[in-house]
Design a protein around this motif. Structure first.
Motif, PDB file in Angstrom:
ATOM      1  N   GLU A 319      53.208   4.590  -5.101  1.00 47.87           N
ATOM      2  CA  GLU A 319      54.665   4.705  -4.955  1.00 47.87           C
ATOM      3  C   GLU A 319      55.328   4.998  -6.294  1.00 47.87           C
ATOM      4  O   GLU A 319      56.238   5.842  -6.387  1.00 47.87           O
ATOM      5  CB  GLU A 319      55.216   3.405  -4.359  1.00 47.87           C
ATOM      6  CG  GLU A 319      56.726   3.413  -4.105  1.00 47.87           C
ATOM      7  CD  GLU A 319      57.550   3.050  -5.346  1.00 47.87           C
ATOM      8  OE1 GLU A 319      58.660   3.607  -5.501  1.00 47.87           O
ATOM      9  OE2 GLU A 319      57.079   2.229  -6.155  1.00 47.87           O
ATOM     10  N   LYS A 322      54.830   8.626  -7.388  1.00 50.29           N
ATOM     11  CA  LYS A 322      55.526   9.604  -6.568  1.00 50.29           C
ATOM     12  C   LYS A 322      57.017   9.692  -6.888  1.00 50.29           C
ATOM     13  O   LYS A 322      57.729  10.527  -6.322  1.00 50.29           O
ATOM     14  CB  LYS A 322      55.332   9.281  -5.087  1.00 50.29           C
ATOM     15  CG  LYS A 322      53.931   9.586  -4.575  1.00 50.29           C
ATOM     16  CD  LYS A 322      53.816   9.298  -3.089  1.00 50.29           C
ATOM     17  CE  LYS A 322      52.449   9.713  -2.548  1.00 50.29           C
ATOM     18  NZ  LYS A 322      52.317   9.411  -1.089  1.00 50.29           N
ATOM     19  N   ARG A 323      57.482   8.842  -7.787  1.00 47.78           N
ATOM     20  CA  ARG A 323      58.894   8.882  -8.170  1.00 47.78           C
ATOM     21  C   ARG A 323      59.191  10.155  -8.976  1.00 47.78           C
ATOM     22  O   ARG A 323      58.271  10.812  -9.472  1.00 47.78           O
ATOM     23  CB  ARG A 323      59.232   7.650  -9.005  1.00 47.78           C
ATOM     24  CG  ARG A 323      59.154   6.334  -8.244  1.00 47.78           C
ATOM     25  CD  ARG A 323      59.335   5.166  -9.194  1.00 47.78           C
ATOM     26  NE  ARG A 323      59.129   3.881  -8.518  1.00 47.78           N
ATOM     27  CZ  ARG A 323      59.058   2.706  -9.145  1.00 47.78           C
ATOM     28  NH1 ARG A 323      59.189   2.661 -10.465  1.00 47.78           N
ATOM     29  NH2 ARG A 323      58.871   1.596  -8.464  1.00 47.78           N
TER      30      ARG A 323
END
Length: 447
Positions: A319, A322-323
């Protein structure tokens, strides 16, 4: 003591390659022999058929971030040491930028106790420097602690060392090797300001090597080398990323050097052309730079100006990666795939097996004066890795052991495979199966 035989393999050790076998007795190597084994196999408690593969000393990774304590959603000592063993890594040295940082004896001792209970591989831990903790550093146990980590650029928490007084004390009086992360922060900030003005929120990872530029790396590395020469400190510069930096180092044997350096696998494998496909998944500090830099690093490694190959294994959650570029953290997991990636470069004629063993096992053992490890020698601890050189496999989520469950090598097919990993005489990894009950030992140093 139980006797074990590893046979029918090609031993790669101390710049030689030959057909041979190894006898282990207890935790130690008893014999390293050339030729086919013709004795009685029934006299051994266990047999490992290398099936024509390479038998090498276990890899020693002198730069990892296993994220414990405080960041264990990314990785921890148990999870990442499992991945290490599956990748043929038998010993590691963990960095201090955790939460809390490892800048006190309490924090350092906690890590050793945690590793004793949870680590499948052998271990040591760096003590981190701050602007104010020299009283802790000067009392370091030189036979237990691998080194002092100094961030000479931006860092975690209070670990940026920008006090000239503290730097002089470190480089003149540190009882241990000083390992530095070298990037000049003011250059980075100037570059960042310029690129944000040009591109705003549309910045992507392709800008990373321009922001964390070659100039920022060279300026900081040159400063560290100058301090070491001026004050006599034992300096080891971590993760070189540019051709120009390599010119600051010479090709003498490690034992003759006061200043050494290393390169990480990702800087030898990727280039800035890979940002288009990989994006934040190859966002590291220092940044992966040009193909010319990559070739310069490879050449300096072959010529001996670069001494060690490591990983800077630094997992982040999927996560987080994926920013958007500006929000995604730098670093990535590598330790399970570092040896296979280097052996793939052997397959492509970039390096030789002897050089891989030298830079990933022998050189770290010499550089840190690790006691009785890093070589296949009678009397040494039996830290041994077996590699099948023609056993193709593809990196998939199902075979990744990192706690973060991703890899920058996702989808990559490697030609060779780690099949067996022995640590302190015990077979801890056997063709995909880990001995979960095994625990490694704290490394000891002859200093």
């Amino acid at each position: 003591m139980k006797k074990k035989l590893i046979y029918n393999g090609i031993i790669v050790n101390e710049n030689r390659r030959f057909e041979g076998y190894i006898i282990i007795e207890g935790t130690r190597i008893k014999e390293v022999k050339e030729g086919k084994f013709t004795g009685k196999k029934e006299t051994f408690d266990s047999l490992t058929d290398a099936k024509g593969g390479y038998i090498i000393p276990g890899v020693i990774d002198d730069q990892v971030h296993f994220r414990e304590p405080g960041l264990t959603y990314k990785g921890d000592i148990h999870s990442e040491s499992r991945a290490a063993v599956a990748g043929g890594v038998t010993s590691y040295m963990d960095m201090p930028n955790t939460k809390p940082t490892t800048t006190s004896w309490e924090a350092l001792n906690w890590k050793y106790e945690t590793a004793e209970a949870n680590s499948l591989a052998n271990y040591s831990f760096y003590l981190g420097a701050t602007n104010t903790n020299f009283d802790v550093i000067e009392k370091a146990d030189i036979q237990k602690v691998c080194g002092i980590k100094v961030f000479m650029g931006s860092s975690t928490g209070n670990m940026l060392v920008d006090s000239q007084e503290m730097l002089v004390r470190l480089f003149s009086s540190s009882p241990l090797l000083i390992a530095t992360h070298c990037e000049e922060e003011h250059i980075i900030q100037e570059n960042l300001k310029r690129y944000k003005a040009l591109y705003g929120d549309t910045l992507t990872a392709s800008a990373h090597p321009a922001i964390r530029s070659s100039e920022a790396c060279y300026a900081s590395t040159a400063k560290a080398v100058e301090l070491a020469h001026k004050y006599g400190g034992r300096l080891h510069v971590l993760h070189l990323s540019t051709r120009r930096e390599t010119e600051l180092f010479d090709a003498r044997p490690i034992q003759a050097k006061n200043v050494t350096c290393e390169v990480c696998v990702h800087h030898l494998w990727f280039s800035d052309k890979d940002y288009a496909e990989k994006g934040n998944f190859i966002k590291w500090n220092p940044a992966i730079k040009t193909e010319a830099d990559r070739e310069g690093l490879r050449e300096a490694l072959k010529k001996g100006r670069i001494d060690v190959v490591a990983t800077d294994h630094a997992p982040h959650s999927l996560e987080e990666k994926k920013r958007p570029y500006m929000e995604a953290p730098s670093g990535g997991p590598l330790i399970q795939h570092s040896l296979t990636a280097m052996m793939e470069l052997v397959k492509h004629g970039v390096f030789t097996p002897e050089m891989v063993v030298e830079k990933m096992a022998h050189a770290p053992a010499r550089l840190f004066n690790i006691r009785e490890r890093g070589f296949l020698r009678p009397g040494y601890f039996a830290d041994i890795t077996v590699i099948a050189p023609d056993n193709p496999w593809t990196v998939t989520p199902e075979n990744i052991l990192y706690k973060c469950h991703w890899s920058p090598f996702m989808g990559q097919t490697f030609s060779c495979k780690v099949t067996h990993t022995f640590i302190n005489g015990t077979l801890v990894y056997d063709n995909g199966i880990l001995n979960e009950d095994f625990r490694g030992m704290a490394l000891e140093f002859d200093r």
